[in-house]
Enzyme design. Sequence first.
Site, PDB file in Angstrom:
ATOM      1  N   GLU A 149       0.815  -1.220   0.000  1.00 31.13           N
ATOM      2  CA  GLU A 149       0.000   0.000   0.000  1.00 31.13           C
ATOM      3  C   GLU A 149       0.846   1.267   0.000  1.00 31.13           C
ATOM      4  O   GLU A 149       0.575   2.215  -0.739  1.00 31.13           O
ATOM      5  CB  GLU A 149      -0.966   0.004   1.185  1.00 31.13           C
ATOM      6  CG  GLU A 149      -2.118  -0.995   1.067  1.00 31.13           C
ATOM      7  CD  GLU A 149      -1.762  -2.418   1.455  1.00 31.13           C
ATOM      8  OE1 GLU A 149      -0.609  -2.635   1.902  1.00 31.13           O
ATOM      9  OE2 GLU A 149      -2.605  -3.316   1.316  1.00 31.13           O
ATOM     10  N   HIS A 196     -11.398  -4.798   9.880  1.00 26.71           N
ATOM     11  CA  HIS A 196     -11.930  -4.576   8.530  1.00 26.71           C
ATOM     12  C   HIS A 196     -13.182  -3.694   8.529  1.00 26.71           C
ATOM     13  O   HIS A 196     -13.953  -3.744   7.583  1.00 26.71           O
ATOM     14  CB  HIS A 196     -12.301  -5.901   7.868  1.00 26.71           C
ATOM     15  CG  HIS A 196     -11.154  -6.625   7.234  1.00 26.71           C
ATOM     16  ND1 HIS A 196     -10.167  -7.240   7.961  1.00 26.71           N
ATOM     17  CD2 HIS A 196     -10.846  -6.841   5.942  1.00 26.71           C
ATOM     18  CE1 HIS A 196      -9.313  -7.814   7.140  1.00 26.71           C
ATOM     19  NE2 HIS A 196      -9.691  -7.590   5.902  1.00 26.71           N
TER      20      HIS A 196
END
Lengths: 320, 337
Positions: free
Chosen positions: A57, A126
């Site tokens: 990322e 999440h």
Amino acid sequence: MSYREAMRAAMREALQNDARVVLMGEDVGRYGGTYAFSKGFLAEFGSERILDTPLSELGFVGAGIGAALGGLRPIVEIMTVNFSLLALDQIVNTAALFRHMSGGQFSVPLVIRMATGAGRQLAAQHSHSFEGLYAHIPGIKVLAPATVQDARWMLAPALADPDPVVIFEHAGLFNLEGEVTEAPEWDIAHARVRRAGSDVALITYGGSLPKALEAAESLCRDGIEAEVLDLRVLRPLDEETLIASVRKCRRAVVIDENWRSGSLAAEIMARIMERAFYELDAPVARVASEEVPIPYPRHLEQAALPQPEKIIAAVKGLYA
Amino acid sequence: MTIDHPPPAPTTGPVPWEKSFAQKMLEQMLRIRRMEEKCAELYGAGKIRGFLHLYIGEEAIAVGALSCLTNDDNVVATYREHGQALARGIPMRALMAEMYGKREGCSRGRGGSMHLFDAERRFFGGNAIVAGGLPLAVGLALAAKRLGEARVTAVFFGDGAVAEGAFHEALNLAALWRLPVLFCCENNWYAMGTALERAQAETDLAKKASAYRIDAVACDGMDVVACREATEQALARLHAGRGPQFIEFRTYRFRAHSMFDAELYRDKAEVEAWRANDPILTFAARLRREDKLSDAEWAALEAAAEAEVADAVAFAETGTWEPVEDLLKDVYTPCHA
Ligand SMILES: Cc1ncc(C[n+]2csc(CCOP(=O)(O)OP(=O)(O)O)c2C)c(N)n1
Ligand SMILES: [Mg+2]
């Protein structure tokens, strides 16, 4: 069309209209996108423009910044807001600051999209909502399309914007169905009234919009006409529309899926206090997420999040 | 037809273990398999929700590697950790209850499938951020070294994690400080839909570790014997003072990444080829050939696993939901004052 189809149409159009546009991120190509937003794109646009990235990322968001500086118009997709934290350094320390620290010489025309929000029992790692955290940062613009129309038409102006724009797409909205206009709408500057009312302003954005609308319908049956304001643009905030709505209704409840402390809701309340304090008939209330990491079991997850019933209770509290 | 990631030829060589131990290893793999098959079914029935990542096909790694650890060692795992959790000794009942989200679960129901924890067994989760467990493992090893404890920290992660900065930073730190970390890379050739060669310019993962001056080997992750031997040897090197160790277990996940996945990114023939190398079936076949497993014994193992799964499901079914009033629990440690 669905929210997913709208987002997909917007990206497809951007890729067709401008050869500088590239899409990059984890599993955007062969896999077709984590949420199938880019299914078929690899075949249509080729691997030079649809870039599957490794699980890096920090690296690929940073590369997106460089590519934007170098003349491309990248759309960088991050699977979810949780993983964007791995890239936060590049977003905050580079993308957001570049124009300023270069004395206005360099702008970063980058679009970063990411899924956000809870509600699918994906547990603590999440399910975050960090819109407020991003909206804290000068130098980036933050969008939260909450309708199918906005999913369809916010991307093009975001790409045309000379500065970094972060788009939050709430995963709870992906299957939402709605109308879209044929003609493009070009507005990433204003909040919108989604339901007109006169008694209380329900101020919200993203995944909480349907909940606010549901609460408004229910309140209507009890004789309370709620106005529902969709912020749409979380930074810079459209203070005029916000204040106008509050002045009209004289009562306000802010609904925000971020944790309560230091949330975007807190900022909205402060703005109302600064500009409309004497026009209020009651203190501004808010419904935010409980200050707990999102638990896995459904009943606890739902209890941790803003819900229509909590919104209704907060509104009624203003009349107590 | 060529296959992108061909499996190694199934091992047929002699099993260097006595019958009872060999059967124990088989039993462990079978327990994991049957438990997870049931999980998939329960997911379909809506009893288990969220993300569910099955370990089916990779069982030899958790069973082989963890069979070398002691109760004092630390284990750090990923969101695909049912196998490690069970092989580490967490009762199946507690795992199943956790997947239901019940209070009786190993994380009191708060974590679910991706966040299995057990302090007593030094099982530090259940981390759903790819590569998130690696720096943590380095720190656990740092503490052990500093406190003069002999424990080793085994950390499991996928091939996808190798692309993250955290992987590289963790390996360097462990090597620089010569910490007792056992890096266990489960290379199943895919990170969700991204094949290894689309994510890595250098696909020989052991070379990454070598670059940090960490001893690195690759082993057949479909063979429980190879997995155990590679781990034993790595631990021997670690204890001999050679610092952290890296093992690449070459394996394959037989199922989708999570429960939904059209699997457009890989060839059916490839999946079939690896399925033919099933770690449980091939090992059982070897044991039969060596007269270390009779039909009756196999049937007994099967029956025991089935019974344990049924018991775990019944336990989870009768488990209790945490009251909503307790929602804010366990955000901070209660004061002892
Ligand atoms: C930092 C981060 N980025 C992305 C994800 C989404 N994600 C979850 S698992 C996964 C694939 C990981 O692959 P690998 O490390 O090979 O492990 P495997 O699933 O194959 O066991 C991805 C992309 C994540 N959980 N964390
Ligand atoms: Mg993998």
